[in-house]
Structure formats: C-alpha cells, structure tokens
Write a protein that holds these residues in place. Structure first.
Motif, PDB file in Angstrom:
ATOM      1  N   UNK A   1       0.812  -1.224   0.000  1.00  0.00           N
ATOM      2  CA  UNK A   1       0.000   0.000   0.000  1.00  0.00           C
ATOM      3  C   UNK A   1       0.841   1.266   0.000  1.00  0.00           C
ATOM      4  N   UNK A   2       2.169   1.132   0.081  1.00  0.00           N
ATOM      5  CA  UNK A   2       3.028   2.315   0.134  1.00  0.00           C
ATOM      6  C   UNK A   2       3.201   2.914  -1.258  1.00  0.00           C
ATOM      7  N   UNK A   3       3.612   4.168  -1.276  1.00  0.00           N
ATOM      8  CA  UNK A   3       3.777   4.860  -2.561  1.00  0.00           C
ATOM      9  C   UNK A   3       4.920   4.261  -3.370  1.00  0.00           C
ATOM     10  N   UNK A   4       5.964   3.796  -2.660  1.00  0.00           N
ATOM     11  CA  UNK A   4       7.058   3.132  -3.374  1.00  0.00           C
ATOM     12  C   UNK A   4       6.679   1.669  -3.622  1.00  0.00           C
ATOM     13  N   UNK A   5       7.271   1.081  -4.633  1.00  0.00           N
ATOM     14  CA  UNK A   5       6.956  -0.300  -4.972  1.00  0.00           C
ATOM     15  C   UNK A   5       7.373  -1.237  -3.840  1.00  0.00           C
ATOM     16  N   UNK A   6       6.538  -2.221  -3.564  1.00  0.00           N
ATOM     17  CA  UNK A   6       6.888  -3.266  -2.594  1.00  0.00           C
ATOM     18  C   UNK A   6       7.852  -4.225  -3.280  1.00  0.00           C
ATOM     19  N   UNK A   7       9.058  -4.387  -2.756  1.00  0.00           N
ATOM     20  CA  UNK A   7      10.073  -5.193  -3.462  1.00  0.00           C
ATOM     21  C   UNK A   7       9.830  -6.699  -3.421  1.00  0.00           C
TER      22      UNK A   7
ATOM     23  N   UNK B   1      11.159  -7.673   5.107  1.00  0.00           N
ATOM     24  CA  UNK B   1      11.192  -7.341   3.677  1.00  0.00           C
ATOM     25  C   UNK B   1      12.593  -7.568   3.110  1.00  0.00           C
ATOM     26  N   UNK B   2      13.585  -7.064   3.821  1.00  0.00           N
ATOM     27  CA  UNK B   2      14.961  -7.222   3.348  1.00  0.00           C
ATOM     28  C   UNK B   2      15.383  -8.690   3.356  1.00  0.00           C
ATOM     29  N   UNK B   3      14.996  -9.392   4.401  1.00  0.00           N
ATOM     30  CA  UNK B   3      15.346 -10.797   4.500  1.00  0.00           C
ATOM     31  C   UNK B   3      14.721 -11.644   3.406  1.00  0.00           C
ATOM     32  N   UNK B   4      13.479 -11.340   3.059  1.00  0.00           N
ATOM     33  CA  UNK B   4      12.828 -12.070   1.973  1.00  0.00           C
ATOM     34  C   UNK B   4      13.484 -11.746   0.635  1.00  0.00           C
ATOM     35  N   UNK B   5      13.769 -10.466   0.411  1.00  0.00           N
ATOM     36  CA  UNK B   5      14.452 -10.077  -0.836  1.00  0.00           C
ATOM     37  C   UNK B   5      15.738 -10.880  -1.022  1.00  0.00           C
TER      38      UNK B   5
END
Length: 514
Positions: A283-289, A344-348
């Motif tokens: 839902x954030x303005x930046x793309x969800x990675x 998020x970082x860990x999943x990326x």
C-alpha cells in the motif's frame, strides 16, 4: 520453542543486535531462616551469563541511574518451605524522583516463559522513564531461567541441529524422526536438570513474587506483566488477591484456553499479522520489493518455504536456512511492526539465495547470539509450559487437527500444530488444562488487548477480564500492530498506563486507543 505452540512470545531484545552485527543453582540454603526477613545485597550488575544470553553489563539509564543486581533465596519446593533453597536473580534501578513521592517497587515480567528479566529490563528501561520517577524498576529471572537455577538441556551444537530439524513432517518416517528428536531433547532436560524440573510451574514463580514483594519491603505488589507475564500476574492475583497493588497486563494470554486452543489462536494471530504486513508493504507509494499485491507477497513466501523444504539455501556459515528456520524467522519479525523492514529485506535476499537475515531472525527467536551460544530460553520455555499444561498430544491427534490448523494459517498452521507434541514423554506431569486466574477481592487490574497482536490474539484480553472476575479486570483496546501496546509508544495507551500506575486513575472500561 514452546510445547503447545512453537511461537510463544519471547523478548525481542537480541534481534536488533544480531541484525546490526550481519548463577545461581539449586543448593542447600539456611534451612531454618525466615526467608521473608532476608536482606538483599545489591551490587553493580555483572555481564549476563550464557544462560541469560551473554553480552555486556547493563549501561546506566539515560538519567544516569545505575542498575543493581542481587540474589534472593527462595524455597526449591514451596511445599517444603524450610527445605533446600535456590537463588532468584533480581535487578533494579532505584526511583529517580524525590523520596517522598516514591510509591514502591514496580516488578516486571516480560514473558516467554523463559525470558530473562535481568537482561530484558535494562534493554527497555528507557521506555519506562515516567514510571521510574516514582518506582524502583525491578525485574527478575524466574526460577528455571537465566541465573535462577537454570534448566539445562542440550549443548549449543545439539541445539543448532535441533532448530534445523523438519518441524512439519509429511510422512511416517519424518514423523518418527520428529518424535525421536523431541524425546532426545526432553530426556536431556531430565538428565541435566532433574532437581529443578518439578519446581518451575507458574504457581511456583507466583509464590516467588510474593516473597519478593516482602523482601523488597512492599505492602502490595505493583506489577507490569507482558505476554506470558500476564498469565503469571493472573496466577499471582488468584493466589494472593489481597496483595495485588496497581497492576497492568499487556499482550494478554487467554487463560481459558487449552494448549491446543492457544496454538490454533496463534495460527490465526500470526496469519493476521502476515496479512497486515503484506497489506502495508503493497500500500506504500514506493513499490513493494517482494510482491505487487498482497496475495502475491504471501504466495511468494509460501513458494520460498516450499522450495526450502526441498533445498535449503546458505544461511550463516556453516548452517543453511531450512524451511523450519525460515518460518521461525518470519514469525519473529511479525512480533513488532518495527521489524517488518527486516522481514522485507530478509525475503528479498532469500529470493536471491541468501538466507542470512532470516536466519538471524530465527536465531533471535531461539535465543542464539552471534557467538553461537544459546541462552536457556528454549529449555526454560519448554520446562515451564510442560509443567503447567496437562494435555499430552499424540501424533494421531495432530494429524486429525491439521486441516483446521491449515485453514487457520496456510503458512504457520502445520508448524504450530506439530508443536503440540513437544511435551511427549516430559518427565513432570502437567498441572492443569489452563491456569486459574480468578481473583475475587483483588484490586483493579488494567488489561490491554492489541487488535493486531500475533502471539497473544486480541480476544485473550476480554477472556482474561472475564476470568479475573467482576470488578477486577478493566479492559482497554489498542488498535495497532505488534506484540503488546505500551511499547508502541501510543500516547493514549501510555497515558492510561501511567495514569493508573502513577496516580491510581483507571481509564473507563472499554476505552479504545488508536
């Protein structure tokens, strides 16, 4: 890991340290002394023991107050109060305000069960600055935990293997392997901790707290219980209703549930937290990675776990990130919204074949520090839960319940269902199906439920209010995310808690903070 659920609430104190980095036993005490008359010898605190998680001695609070530590003697067996004693490790920061404004001691238990209060209170002490003006901030390692006659089971190397095992067996051979590994762990606990194991029930810890109240010089116990600490507080109120002072329960355990019901509730709670995480990211303005839609985020996580079942990826050398380790790492990050960015970082990174961050999160869940040493969190958690909880679930029972658990959470359901066999062949029988927290005649207790809490779902707060009895539990709702409400820094919640603990002013029952 807990017996009835592998995702019992534990403190998050080691997580940030790990990510940024990519003594007393059973003995013969003075058998005839009046333990209520003992004098505590407060000294500068030592560095935490390995059982407490290791690390450095606690730094002073921002206002300069130093932490002091002492050991209280308590009966090993409360049915034989003149018999052998054990040491209960305590920590305090004396009240910072004028002496004539001091109310007394405010005793904290941060949960687990199995979490060290001696290490957790200093880590969060600055958050209680307002309360510190009128209270000595006090916490302790409950019996079986940290420096308080710690339960010991397996070695660090054995625990590395234990947490790598397949916790969601898919066939008879894997189920047999899981049960055999569980039995080995439980047998090690009995062999290495035979003397303390029968004496680590929550009722024992509650009796320790009443002795602590007297030794600290307080007429009433003023108490702040978080997560399992709410169960401990409820049991204390049941045993000693007239000794309850001003008390707050935050992140509330449902005292009416069996271990199976608790595990199923957690499956729903962690699934809700995962849904909220996916919604927040997309839902954030930046793309969800990690996905363009909420469903894609969850689908990709499910695929990652399925892939790890077949082929683990490099984690923290020489260990690999298995499906089990990844699941516990994801769960750990859902305890607080502050850690969603790490998830998020860990999943990326995991999608790119690097499992370090998810493994660090998993290590934090399991009490492993960056040096490869484990606290006794897992051992104590299992010992306390298995001593408290009467049911002993079989493989056939779990297999029967799996569809219900999968429906509650496609991601966490099986993991939590199989956690129910953790007390198989435990050396000590469980006390009851659920704790008794009825406390007629106790002073009011402020009970706070968080609508987005994964580990102690929101409904538990209302159940606690009902179980405490008429006029005792005062419910407050926080519409937020994460495990607990006060540490969210929400002004409404903190105002209500501080207003009661400092000034005796209770909010109206049913108050909602958002």
């Amino acid at each position: 890991m807990a017996n009835s659920s592998r995702l019992r609430a534990v403190a998050l104190t080691t997580t940030a340290v790990l990510l940024s980095a990519v003594l007393a036993g059973c003995g013969d005490g003075a058998k005839d002394e009046d333990l209520t008359a003992q004098k505590l010898d407060w000294k500068d605190c030592p560095a935490p023991s390995e059982a407490e998680g290791g690390g450095s001695a606690p730094s002073p609070l921002p206002n300069g107050t130093k932490w002091q530590c002492a050991t209280m003697r308590a009966p090993l067996d409360w049915s034989r109060p003149k018999g052998d004693t054990i040491g209960i490790a305590l920590i305090r920061a004396e009240a910072s305000g004028p002496a004539n404004k001091r109310i007394g001691s405010l005793v904290f238990n941060f949960g687990g069960p199995g979490g060290s209060g001696v290490t957790t209170l200093p880590a969060f002490g600055a958050d209680y600055g307002a309360l510190h003006t009128r209270y000595d901030l006090v916490s302790f390692d409950p019996r079986g935990v940290g420096r308080s006659a710690p339960v010991e089971c397996e070695s660090d190397a054995q625990l590395d293997e234990y947490f790598q095992q397949d916790a969601t067996p898919e066939d008879g051979a894997e189920r047999t392997q899981l049960l055999e590994r569980t039995k080995r762990f439980n047998a090690a606990c009995e062999k290495n901790s035979e003397k303390i194991l029968p004496h680590v029930r929550t009722t024992d810890a509650a009796r320790d707290m009443d002795l602590m109240r007297q030794v600290l010089g307080d007429r009433k116990l003023h108490y702040f219980g978080i997560s399992y600490g709410t169960e401990l507080g409820g049991v204390y109120a049941h045993l000693f209703p007239k000794n309850v002072g001003r008390a707050v329960f935050d992140a509330v355990v449902d005292p009416t549930q069996t271990p199976e019901q608790s595990a199923l509730g957690q499956a729903k709670g962690f699934q809700l937290a995962l849904d909220n995480f996916a919604k927040d990211c997309t839902s954030k303005t930046t793309d969800c990675p990690i996905g363009d839609t909420e469903q894609e985020v969850k689908d990709r996580i499910a695929k990652l776990l399925a892939d790890l079942e077949k082929k683990p990826i490099p984690g923290i050398f020489p260990r690999e990130l298995t499906q089990t380790a990844a699941t516990s790492g994801i769960a750990q990050s859902l305890y607080s919204k502050d850690f969603w960015e790490y998830l998020t970082e860990g999943l990326e990174e995991a999608y790119d074949g690097d499992g370090k961050i998810l493994m660090l999160l998993s290590d934090s869940m399991n009490g492993r520090n960056e040096n490869g040493e484990y606290s006794n969190l897992t051992a104590a958690n299992l010992a306390i839960n298995c001593s408290d909880e009467k049911p002993r679930y079989t493989t056939d029972h779990v297999l029967q319940k799996l569809p219900e658990f999968r429906a509650a959470s496609p991601l966490f359901g099986e993991y939590l269902a199989w956690g129910m066999v953790s007390c198989t062949d435990w050396a000590v029988p469980g006390a009851a199906d659920h704790p008794d927290v009825s406390a007629p005649g106790a002073a009011p207790i402020l009970v706070i439920g968080n609508t987005g809490d994964p580990a102690t779902p929101y409904e538990g707060a209302r159940k606690m209010v009902g179980a405490l009895g008429k006029g005792v539990g005062i419910e407050l709702t926080y519409k937020g995310q994460g495990h607990g409400a006060y540490d969210s820094k929400n002004k409404c919640v903190q105002g209500a808690v501080n207003g009661y603990l400092l000034d005796g002013k209770l909010p109206r029952g049913g108050t909602v903070c958002s």
